[in-house]
Design an enzyme around this catalytic site. Structure first.
Site, short mmCIF file in Angstrom:
data_model
loop_
_atom_site.label_atom_id
_atom_site.label_comp_id
_atom_site.label_asym_id
_atom_site.label_seq_id
_atom_site.Cartn_x
_atom_site.Cartn_y
_atom_site.Cartn_z
N PHE A 100 9.47 -26.70 -23.91
CA PHE A 100 8.92 -27.98 -24.56
C PHE A 100 8.89 -28.09 -25.97
O PHE A 100 7.90 -28.52 -26.31
CB PHE A 100 7.86 -28.33 -23.76
CG PHE A 100 8.03 -29.79 -23.01
CD1 PHE A 100 8.90 -29.79 -21.88
CD2 PHE A 100 7.52 -30.70 -23.31
CE1 PHE A 100 9.37 -30.86 -21.22
CE2 PHE A 100 7.70 -31.93 -22.61
CZ PHE A 100 8.56 -31.89 -21.72
N GLU A 114 9.69 -23.41 -19.29
CA GLU A 114 10.28 -24.38 -20.18
C GLU A 114 9.29 -24.27 -21.36
O GLU A 114 8.07 -24.43 -21.47
CB GLU A 114 9.71 -25.71 -19.35
CG GLU A 114 10.45 -26.82 -19.60
CD GLU A 114 10.14 -28.12 -18.88
OE1 GLU A 114 10.83 -29.10 -18.63
OE2 GLU A 114 8.77 -28.35 -18.10
N LYS A 135 -1.43 -44.99 -13.99
CA LYS A 135 -2.06 -44.34 -15.19
C LYS A 135 -1.23 -43.73 -16.44
O LYS A 135 -0.60 -42.78 -15.94
CB LYS A 135 -2.87 -43.28 -14.43
CG LYS A 135 -3.82 -42.48 -15.35
CD LYS A 135 -4.20 -40.92 -15.17
CE LYS A 135 -3.16 -40.16 -15.74
NZ LYS A 135 -3.16 -39.94 -17.22
N PRO A 136 -1.10 -44.23 -17.56
CA PRO A 136 -0.20 -43.47 -18.33
C PRO A 136 -0.97 -42.42 -19.09
O PRO A 136 -2.10 -42.14 -18.91
CB PRO A 136 -0.24 -44.56 -19.56
CG PRO A 136 -1.56 -45.54 -19.28
CD PRO A 136 -1.60 -45.36 -17.91
N GLU A 160 8.63 -35.81 -10.36
CA GLU A 160 9.77 -35.45 -11.36
C GLU A 160 8.86 -34.45 -12.10
O GLU A 160 8.36 -34.80 -13.15
CB GLU A 160 10.15 -36.71 -11.81
CG GLU A 160 11.50 -36.37 -12.50
CD GLU A 160 11.28 -36.17 -14.12
OE1 GLU A 160 11.38 -34.89 -14.34
OE2 GLU A 160 11.17 -37.27 -14.99
N THR A 190 1.99 -41.28 -15.39
CA THR A 190 3.44 -41.00 -16.29
C THR A 190 2.98 -40.05 -17.29
O THR A 190 1.86 -39.98 -17.81
CB THR A 190 4.06 -42.47 -16.64
OG1 THR A 190 2.76 -43.01 -17.22
CG2 THR A 190 4.34 -43.39 -15.52
N CYS A 194 12.18 -32.96 -19.96
CA CYS A 194 12.00 -32.12 -18.95
C CYS A 194 13.40 -31.80 -18.44
O CYS A 194 13.88 -30.78 -17.94
CB CYS A 194 11.63 -32.77 -17.45
SG CYS A 194 10.05 -33.42 -17.62
#
Ligand code: SIN
Length: 518
Positions: free
Chosen positions: A420, A418, A212-213, A287, A186, A321
């Site tokens: 971001f 992107e 797994k963060p 994702e 994540t 995203c």
């Protein structure tokens, strides 16, 4: 308690002066409050135990992106710890998957209740380690919790099928069964919600999980896991490891016991995971990045379009995203929109997430700011014009001015990839066909937004857009009840909604013959 080596809010000497600033003092009180909180954890969770790294390496400092101060150090884990976590999840699967749906539902409901009753602390933790404004962080807690609540209910809706048989002496059934152990990787931009959106459906249908963060935001993940334990979710059902991202990812990919990988993050990493999953033929949900068009037609309501475009662009300082990456405006409304939009953007207050009224926090790290700078430089060198912002904010650190750029063309990095960050590039178009063409001219296909008051156009354009999500006259469209996911290189599979649970289920066909047949 697992807090022995926890050193909350150590202060780098160059930032000592900040401690006299009211917002720094406020943060310190939040930080010390959190240190004493029953949800604070700084170790990994394996088999229901809070554990350090095998080799005892801790110095994996987590920083507050707003101040640079160290907020905690957590163990730096790798393959060994991941393999231990996989074994625990594999063992726990045996009993967890055999519980009734109603039993699993009760655990999830309890977890949801605990998350909501610790909303303030979780929100503060998100702001502290991720930087988003506290109001937005609290919104993330509710959003994140909603996936647990929703899938607590969905757990009881996993129906199989009976298929009309083709032979009179047979009965044909379809069972839906959990895939097994899930590896959930994540991102940092939603330290809670991207975990619950994966873990909720996985646990609901009987899978067990190794999370797994992001190495940038492990503390929220650990707090959520602590609440899962407090909810009585049995040891091994939910495990959390953090540290060396590639070693952890490789261990998850290599293990035949892990039957599914679910990932939210960059397209580049997603492609690697997809390739890596081939070795053991795992299920995979991805994702990945977007390049969201936000199309404003001449017939749009100007106020609605400005409000919606700001929400879509500047959520989490442009770090989602689904953030609008290209604001594509029809020529008849272009000048009026550019003026009203930049006026509204100018009002977005930049600052520390704990300060009242702040709408834009810092970017996550220096690399993020440098990316924004290089994209802007590329656009300016090709003829784009900055009409607002365009540089680092006077607050220093990784704060960046909310920025509006006009005369952006499709060949510029700002339109191709992107960004971001808090930069809104404005592109111009003449016809509906041209707008669709510009919007679809990308390998990404996650979210798109359109602003129009023409009902027929709403349908035509929504159907023509090659995207997984379309917002019409709305800038924030994510919800636990609707399917979230992309097409093209934005990913595979859907999260949330009644469809999200299918990603964690296998279909089994059972053919029952007539044993007494002569
Ligand atoms: C993301 O940025 O990956 C998630 C955004 C959302 O859930 O709205």
């Amino acid at each position: 308690m697992g807090v022995a080596r926890f050193s909350l809010f150590k202060i780098a000497s160059s930032h000592l002066h900040r401690m006299h600033h009211p917002s720094a003092l406020r943060q310190m009180s939040f930080a010390s409050g959190l240190q004493n909180s029953t949800i604070f954890r700084s170790q990994g969770l394996i088999g229901g135990q809070w554990v350090a790294a095998h080799d005892g390496i801790w110095n994996f400092f987590r920083f507050n992106p707003s101040t640079g101060e160290i907020i905690a150090d957590v163990p730096f884990m790798g393959r060994r710890e991941t393999n231990d976590a996989i074994s625990s999840a594999y063992q726990a699967f045996n009993s967890w998957s055999k519980l009734t749906a109603a039993e699993r539902s009760k655990y999830l409901r309890k977890w949801y209740d605990l998350i909501m009753s610790h909303k303030e602390e979780l929100g503060q933790l998100i702001t502290l380690e991720q930087g988003k404004p506290l109001k937005e962080a609290l919104g993330e807690v509710s959003y994140g919790a909603s996936f647990i609540e929703f899938f607590a209910e969905e757990a009881k809706q996993v129906y199989g099928d009976i298929i009309p048989a083709t032979l009179a002496d047979r009965r044909l059934f379809v069972l839906k069964q959990p895939v097994g152990v899930v590896g959930a990787i994540t991102p940092w931009n939603f330290p809670l919600a991207m975990i619950t959106r994966k873990v909720g459906p996985a646990l609901a249908c009987g899978c067990t999980v190794v999370v797994k963060p992001s190495e940038l935001t492990p503390l929220t993940a650990l707090a959520a896991a602590e609440l899962a334990l407090q909810a009585g979710i049995p040891p091994g059902v939910l495990n959390v490891v953090m540290g060396n991202a590639s070693d952890i990812g490789d261990a998850l990919l290599a293990s035949p016991q892990v039957r599914k990988i679910t990932f939210t993050g960059s397209t580049a990493v997603g492609k690697k995971l997809m390739a890596g999953a081939a070795g053991t033929v795992k299920r995979i949900s991805l994702e990945l990045g977007g390049n969201a068009p936000c199309i404003v037609f001449d017939d749009a309501d100007l106020d609605v379009a400005v409000k919606g475009a700001i929400a879509a662009k500047f959520r989490n300082s442009g770090q989602t995203c689904v953030c609008a990456n290209r604001v594509i405006v029809q020529e008849g409304i272009y000048e009026k929109f550019a003026e009203a939009f930049s006026k509204a953007v100018q009002n977005l207050q930049v600052g520390d997430g704990f300060t009242e009224g702040v709408a834009q926090g810092p970017l996550i790290n220096e690399a993020a700011v440098q990316k924004v700078e290089s994209f802007l430089q590329d656009a300016l060198s090709k003829g784009a014009k900055v009409i607002l912002g365009g540089k680092r904010h006077s607050l220093g650190m990784t704060f960046y001015e909310p920025t509006v750029v006009t005369d952006v063309k499709s060949d510029m990095l700002l339109a191709r990839e992107e960004v971001f960050g808090p930069v809104a590039p404005l592109l111009r178009f003449k016809t509906e066909e041209e707008a669709i063409c510009i919007a679809n001219d990308t390998n990404a296909g996650l979210a798109a937004y359109i602003f129009t008051n023409n009902v027929q156009r709403t349908w035509r354009v929504s159907e023509a857009l090659e995207y997984g999500l379309v917002g019409v006259n709305e800038g924030i469209i994510s919800t636990e009840v609707a399917p979230f996911g992309g097409v093209k290189q934005s990913g595979l599979g859907r999260e949330g909604s009644k469809y999200g649970i299918d990603e964690y289920l296998e279909l089994k066909y059972v053919c029952l013959g007539d044993m007494n047949r002569k």
